[in-house]
Design a protein around this motif. Structure first.
Motif, PDB file in Angstrom:
ATOM      1  N   ILE A 223      10.356  24.335  -1.444  1.00  0.00           N
ATOM      2  CA  ILE A 223      11.700  23.793  -1.633  1.00  0.00           C
ATOM      3  C   ILE A 223      11.793  22.377  -1.065  1.00  0.00           C
ATOM      4  CG2 ILE A 223      14.104  24.016  -0.882  1.00  0.00           C
ATOM      5  CD1 ILE A 223      13.786  27.050  -1.148  1.00  0.00           C
ATOM      6  N   ARG A 224      11.225  22.177   0.131  1.00  0.00           N
ATOM      7  CA  ARG A 224      11.256  20.840   0.731  1.00  0.00           C
ATOM      8  C   ARG A 224      10.527  19.828  -0.143  1.00  0.00           C
ATOM      9  NH1 ARG A 224      11.221  23.871   5.676  1.00  0.00           N
ATOM     10  NH2 ARG A 224       8.952  24.124   5.613  1.00  0.00           N
ATOM     11  N   THR A 225       9.410  20.242  -0.708  1.00  0.00           N
ATOM     12  CA  THR A 225       8.667  19.357  -1.607  1.00  0.00           C
ATOM     13  C   THR A 225       9.497  19.006  -2.834  1.00  0.00           C
ATOM     14  OG1 THR A 225       6.566  20.330  -0.877  1.00  0.00           O
ATOM     15  CG2 THR A 225       6.548  19.136  -2.956  1.00  0.00           C
ATOM     16  N   SER A 226      10.193  20.018  -3.376  1.00  0.00           N
ATOM     17  CA  SER A 226      11.047  19.792  -4.545  1.00  0.00           C
ATOM     18  C   SER A 226      12.198  18.853  -4.197  1.00  0.00           C
ATOM     19  CB  SER A 226      11.597  21.118  -5.070  1.00  0.00           C
ATOM     20  OG  SER A 226      10.554  21.963  -5.503  1.00  0.00           O
ATOM     21  N   MET A 227      12.791  19.057  -2.982  1.00  0.00           N
ATOM     22  CA  MET A 227      13.892  18.192  -2.550  1.00  0.00           C
ATOM     23  C   MET A 227      13.441  16.730  -2.470  1.00  0.00           C
ATOM     24  SD  MET A 227      15.764  20.260   0.508  1.00  0.00           S
ATOM     25  CE  MET A 227      17.069  21.434   0.171  1.00  0.00           C
ATOM     26  N   LYS A 228      12.281  16.511  -1.882  1.00  0.00           N
ATOM     27  CA  LYS A 228      11.766  15.155  -1.750  1.00  0.00           C
ATOM     28  C   LYS A 228      11.513  14.544  -3.124  1.00  0.00           C
ATOM     29  CE  LYS A 228       9.605  16.008   2.753  1.00  0.00           C
ATOM     30  NZ  LYS A 228       8.309  16.177   3.461  1.00  0.00           N
ATOM     31  N   ALA A 229      11.005  15.368  -4.045  1.00  0.00           N
ATOM     32  CA  ALA A 229      10.742  14.887  -5.397  1.00  0.00           C
ATOM     33  C   ALA A 229      12.054  14.524  -6.104  1.00  0.00           C
ATOM     34  CB  ALA A 229       9.986  15.958  -6.188  1.00  0.00           C
ATOM     35  N   GLU A 230      13.096  15.379  -5.917  1.00  0.00           N
ATOM     36  CA  GLU A 230      14.401  15.099  -6.514  1.00  0.00           C
ATOM     37  C   GLU A 230      14.987  13.812  -5.940  1.00  0.00           C
ATOM     38  OE1 GLU A 230      16.681  16.939  -8.798  1.00  0.00           O
ATOM     39  OE2 GLU A 230      14.634  17.402  -9.415  1.00  0.00           O
ATOM     40  N   ALA A 231      14.907  13.661  -4.626  1.00  0.00           N
ATOM     41  CA  ALA A 231      15.441  12.458  -3.975  1.00  0.00           C
ATOM     42  C   ALA A 231      14.695  11.218  -4.454  1.00  0.00           C
ATOM     43  CB  ALA A 231      15.345  12.599  -2.461  1.00  0.00           C
ATOM     44  N   GLU A 232      13.389  11.320  -4.574  1.00  0.00           N
ATOM     45  CA  GLU A 232      12.579  10.196  -5.033  1.00  0.00           C
ATOM     46  C   GLU A 232      12.947   9.828  -6.467  1.00  0.00           C
ATOM     47  OE1 GLU A 232      10.056   7.151  -4.402  1.00  0.00           O
ATOM     48  OE2 GLU A 232      10.603   8.689  -2.923  1.00  0.00           O
ATOM     49  N   SER A 233      13.195  10.855  -7.282  1.00  0.00           N
ATOM     50  CA  SER A 233      13.604  10.621  -8.665  1.00  0.00           C
ATOM     51  C   SER A 233      14.950   9.913  -8.732  1.00  0.00           C
ATOM     52  CB  SER A 233      13.673  11.964  -9.412  1.00  0.00           C
ATOM     53  OG  SER A 233      14.128  11.791 -10.734  1.00  0.00           O
ATOM     54  N   LEU A 234      15.899  10.375  -7.876  1.00  0.00           N
ATOM     55  CA  LEU A 234      17.214   9.738  -7.838  1.00  0.00           C
ATOM     56  C   LEU A 234      17.109   8.294  -7.357  1.00  0.00           C
ATOM     57  CD1 LEU A 234      20.257   9.988  -8.199  1.00  0.00           C
ATOM     58  CD2 LEU A 234      20.402  10.902  -5.882  1.00  0.00           C
ATOM     59  N   LYS A 235      16.266   8.080  -6.343  1.00  0.00           N
ATOM     60  CA  LYS A 235      16.063   6.721  -5.837  1.00  0.00           C
ATOM     61  C   LYS A 235      15.537   5.818  -6.948  1.00  0.00           C
ATOM     62  CE  LYS A 235      15.083   8.024  -1.049  1.00  0.00           C
ATOM     63  NZ  LYS A 235      14.003   8.148  -0.031  1.00  0.00           N
TER      64      LYS A 235
ATOM     65  N   GLY B  22      31.084   2.027  -7.538  1.00  0.00           N
ATOM     66  CA  GLY B  22      31.001   3.449  -7.881  1.00  0.00           C
ATOM     67  C   GLY B  22      31.859   4.286  -6.959  1.00  0.00           C
ATOM     68  N   ARG B  23      32.455   5.296  -7.530  1.00  0.00           N
ATOM     69  CA  ARG B  23      33.288   6.185  -6.717  1.00  0.00           C
ATOM     70  C   ARG B  23      32.519   7.492  -6.485  1.00  0.00           C
ATOM     71  NH1 ARG B  23      38.525   4.589  -6.290  1.00  0.00           N
ATOM     72  NH2 ARG B  23      39.168   2.847  -7.610  1.00  0.00           N
ATOM     73  N   PHE B  24      31.928   7.629  -5.322  1.00  0.00           N
ATOM     74  CA  PHE B  24      31.177   8.833  -5.012  1.00  0.00           C
ATOM     75  C   PHE B  24      31.229   9.083  -3.510  1.00  0.00           C
ATOM     76  CE2 PHE B  24      28.240   5.279  -4.953  1.00  0.00           C
ATOM     77  CZ  PHE B  24      27.605   5.428  -3.734  1.00  0.00           C
ATOM     78  N   ASN B  25      30.958  10.337  -3.138  1.00  0.00           N
ATOM     79  CA  ASN B  25      30.887  10.714  -1.729  1.00  0.00           C
ATOM     80  C   ASN B  25      29.686  11.634  -1.517  1.00  0.00           C
ATOM     81  OD1 ASN B  25      31.676  13.258  -2.679  1.00  0.00           O
ATOM     82  ND2 ASN B  25      33.853  12.777  -2.368  1.00  0.00           N
ATOM     83  N   LYS B  26      29.593  12.196  -0.334  1.00  0.00           N
ATOM     84  CA  LYS B  26      28.441  13.035   0.014  1.00  0.00           C
ATOM     85  C   LYS B  26      28.336  14.257  -0.899  1.00  0.00           C
ATOM     86  CE  LYS B  26      26.215  15.272   3.983  1.00  0.00           C
ATOM     87  NZ  LYS B  26      26.334  15.583   5.428  1.00  0.00           N
ATOM     88  N   ASP B  27      29.491  14.827  -1.240  1.00  0.00           N
ATOM     89  CA  ASP B  27      29.479  16.010  -2.116  1.00  0.00           C
ATOM     90  C   ASP B  27      28.907  15.682  -3.484  1.00  0.00           C
ATOM     91  OD1 ASP B  27      30.512  17.649  -0.182  1.00  0.00           O
ATOM     92  OD2 ASP B  27      32.606  17.381  -0.800  1.00  0.00           O
ATOM     93  N   ASP B  28      29.246  14.414  -3.967  1.00  0.00           N
ATOM     94  CA  ASP B  28      28.690  14.006  -5.260  1.00  0.00           C
ATOM     95  C   ASP B  28      27.168  13.923  -5.187  1.00  0.00           C
ATOM     96  OD1 ASP B  28      31.250  13.771  -6.428  1.00  0.00           O
ATOM     97  OD2 ASP B  28      31.479  11.776  -5.548  1.00  0.00           O
ATOM     98  N   ILE B  29      26.655  13.411  -4.077  1.00  0.00           N
ATOM     99  CA  ILE B  29      25.200  13.310  -3.900  1.00  0.00           C
ATOM    100  C   ILE B  29      24.583  14.703  -3.834  1.00  0.00           C
ATOM    101  CG2 ILE B  29      23.344  12.421  -2.448  1.00  0.00           C
ATOM    102  CD1 ILE B  29      24.984  10.303  -3.892  1.00  0.00           C
ATOM    103  N   ILE B  30      25.269  15.624  -3.140  1.00  0.00           N
ATOM    104  CA  ILE B  30      24.774  16.997  -3.043  1.00  0.00           C
ATOM    105  C   ILE B  30      24.706  17.627  -4.424  1.00  0.00           C
ATOM    106  CG2 ILE B  30      25.355  19.325  -2.228  1.00  0.00           C
ATOM    107  CD1 ILE B  30      26.474  18.006   0.325  1.00  0.00           C
ATOM    108  N   LYS B  31      25.753  17.322  -5.254  1.00  0.00           N
ATOM    109  CA  LYS B  31      25.747  17.860  -6.614  1.00  0.00           C
ATOM    110  C   LYS B  31      24.577  17.302  -7.406  1.00  0.00           C
ATOM    111  CE  LYS B  31      30.747  18.636  -6.868  1.00  0.00           C
ATOM    112  NZ  LYS B  31      32.021  18.194  -7.510  1.00  0.00           N
ATOM    113  N   LEU B  32      24.277  16.032  -7.176  1.00  0.00           N
ATOM    114  CA  LEU B  32      23.171  15.396  -7.888  1.00  0.00           C
ATOM    115  C   LEU B  32      21.818  15.947  -7.433  1.00  0.00           C
ATOM    116  CD1 LEU B  32      24.297  11.656  -7.974  1.00  0.00           C
ATOM    117  CD2 LEU B  32      24.028  13.179  -9.938  1.00  0.00           C
TER     118      LEU B  32
END
Length: 571
Positions: free
Chosen positions: A155-167, A249-259
């Protein structure tokens, strides 16, 4: 390690007949006299008028002797009766007293024997059900913990991959936005430049008009009266640029969590670990006990068997296809499987003729014959256990995962497979069912210490004990069926390096070894007591593989030769 039972203590130094000056094996027991008897003394016991009515049974079926306790009223008498009415133990003299005149009495020894059997039954439940079941549940927990670690790491590996993709997406959008601002800036500046040019042209026009006006103003008024009136062009109109505005952009922490997503434990009721009911285990135990009883009956039929005063060579033959005989297995048809130190595994008939040969990854005690006529062998490099059926078909049976299998034995009691395995810094014995399901792992003793160091050879005794040997450990390690350490045998002197190990129908443990003074095969009782040297250094060189067939023949393979020798050591 737990304290030895009375039976273990009695057998630790070999059962000796209780008749004075008789040193023979006390395989029978007189319940009346409470003493072991050899076969000859048993016959004499039953012929004697004084003892012919005594009950004599096999030693393991003996009645437990009532502990000695003196009567408080009659100190010279032992308590040996039980008053039903008063519910108290007493001696025979107490039974003649007035207060017990009409009472009924029971033999206290009979009651003790029944109670002992009942407690023994409860103890057996602990050993055969509660401890193994609890051990299985603990193993499940350990496996779940390992699984959780792997899942969370994934899961941690997937999270890092998702974050890297978003970045990467953020960088891409930002780059495009910045590029767009440069384009907008260029367009607006070009528009303003064009407007500036318009006013440059208009101001040039005004300069020309000023010159014209000065000319007319400098002549006579008469001419000014007749000239056409000059008109000034209007000032050209231009537009102000519409200034770009950055809409943040109008976003907050919850929006990032959703992403990026979030880890949640499903709202599911935890499933209870399945505890096999004792009835099912009892059924299996009864089946196993029936098999044990059949084995005991088979042993009872051979109660006349005893150690021979000398070992007789039955036959000897060279095995084709191998350079030496490192390990030997005998299947139910009497055919042999022999392996050498180079990984060659061959099957021969009783005359030593080659029937089949396969190439393996090699090892020590890495193959075993089953009751069904199959051969099980290990590939330690692939970490796989294979099965060879009588029609010579080879199939993959069990994968051992990260653990490297070293040794294997097929139980003659219930068909389970016992496998000795290693991983970096650790060793264990794993029990698999006939179907290949993992049901038990044995790794540490009651003090948490590791039991094994690379179990190269493994076997099972008639009482369910698991016996392993490894020359590097310089010991034979024996645990009971529940995995509790019973004893370790370290030889009769220095330099004990044990190799092949097997057991026979009487529960003896046979182990071959090298030492500083030579090689030999030792015979132990099932409690680790040394009984004798079967084959001395003068009779054999570098013994490695040993096994016993159904006819009590001892097969011995040697390291320096491809010769397998068969001996008779029981009579």
């Amino acid at each position: 390690m737990s304290e030895p039972s009375d039976e273990q203590a009695a057998m630790q130094h070999h059962l000796v007949c209780g008749t004075e000056d008789c040193q023979k094996n006390g395989q029978f027991y007189c319940n009346a006299c409470h003493r072991p008897l050899c076969e000859q003394c048993r016959d004499e016991h039953l012929k004697s008028p004084k003892t012919k009515a005594h009950e004599i049974v096999l030693y393991r079926h003996r009645k437990q002797q009532l502990p000695v306790k003196k009567c408080e009223l009659h100190p010279t008498r032992n308590v040996d009766m039980f008053c039903r009415e008063c519910q108290i133990p007493l001696c025979s003299k107490c039974s003649t007293m007035t207060e017990h005149h009409t009472h009924t009495f029971d033999d206290l020894e009979e009651i003790y024997a029944e109670k002992y059997a009942a407690w023994q039954g409860e103890f057996s439940k602990i050993q055969k059900y509660f401890l193994p079941t609890s051990l299985g549940l603990k193993t499940d927990i350990e496996e779940d913990a390992t699984k959780i670690k792997k899942i969370m790491e994934s899961i941690r590996t997937s999270m890092k991959a998702e974050a890297e993709s978003l970045k990467n997406l953020v960088d891409e959008v930002t780059s495009e936005n910045i590029k767009h601002t440069h384009t907008m800036e260029k367009s607006l500046l070009e528009m303003l430049k064009s407007q500036g040019t318009t006013y440059d042209d208009y101001m040039a026009y005004l300069e020309n008009m000023s010159d014209e006006f000065q000319k007319y103003l400098s002549i006579t008024n008469q001419k000014l009266l007749f000239s056409k009136t000059l008109k000034i062009q209007v000032i050209p109109e231009t537009t102000k640029p519409v200034l770009p505005v950055f809409n943040a952009g109008r976003f907050n922490k919850d929006d990032i969590i959703k992403l990026l997503g979030r880890v949640n434990v499903p709202n599911t009721k935890p499933e209870k670990r399945k505890i096999q009911p004792m009835e099912a285990v009892t059924t299996h135990m009864k089946s196993t006990e029936k098999q044990l009883e059949q084995s005991k009956e088979k042993s009872d039929m051979k109660q006349t068997l005893s150690l021979s005063s000398s070992v007789t060579k039955v036959r000897e033959y060279s095995v084709p296809g191998v350079g030496n005989a490192f390990h030997v297995s005998v299947d139910k048809s009497g055919r042999l499987w022999i392996s050498d130190s180079q990984g060659n595994l061959v099957q021969t008939d009783l005359q030593g003729n080659l029937l089949q040969k396969i190439q393996t990854s090699g090892g020590n005690g890495y193959h075993t014959a089953t009751q069904d006529g199959d051969l099980i062998y290990i590939d330690k490099h692939k970490k796989v256990i294979y099965r060879i059926t009588p029609d010579k078909k080879i199939t993959e049976f069990i994968k051992t995962g990260d653990w490297t299998p070293l040794s294997v034995h097929s139980s003659r009691i219930n068909g389970d497979l016992l496998v000795g395995m290693i991983i970096i810094g650790e060793s264990k014995v794993t029990r698999y069912s006939k179907a290949g399901k993992e049901i038990q792992n044995i790794q540490r003793d009651n003090q948490g210490q590791y039991l094994y160091r690379q179990p190269h050879y493994i076997t099972e005794n008639i009482n369910g004990d698991i016996c392993t040997s490894y020359f590097g450990n310089r010991a034979v390690v024996v645990v009971n069926k529940s995995g509790q350490h019973r004893f370790s045998y370290t030889g009769q002197g220095s330099g004990f390096y044990p190799y092949g190990i097997c057991t026979d129908v009487l529960g003896h443990i046979l182990v071959c070894y090298d030492s500083f003074i030579g090689s030999a095969v030792h015979l132990l009782d099932q409690d680790g007591g040394f009984l004798s040297v079967i084959l001395s250094p003068q009779g054999i060189t570098f013994p490695r593989g040993v096994c016993v067939d159904d006819e009590n023949n001892l097969y011995v393979g040697q390291y320096k030769t491809n010769t397998v020798t068969v001996y008779k050591y029981l009579q």
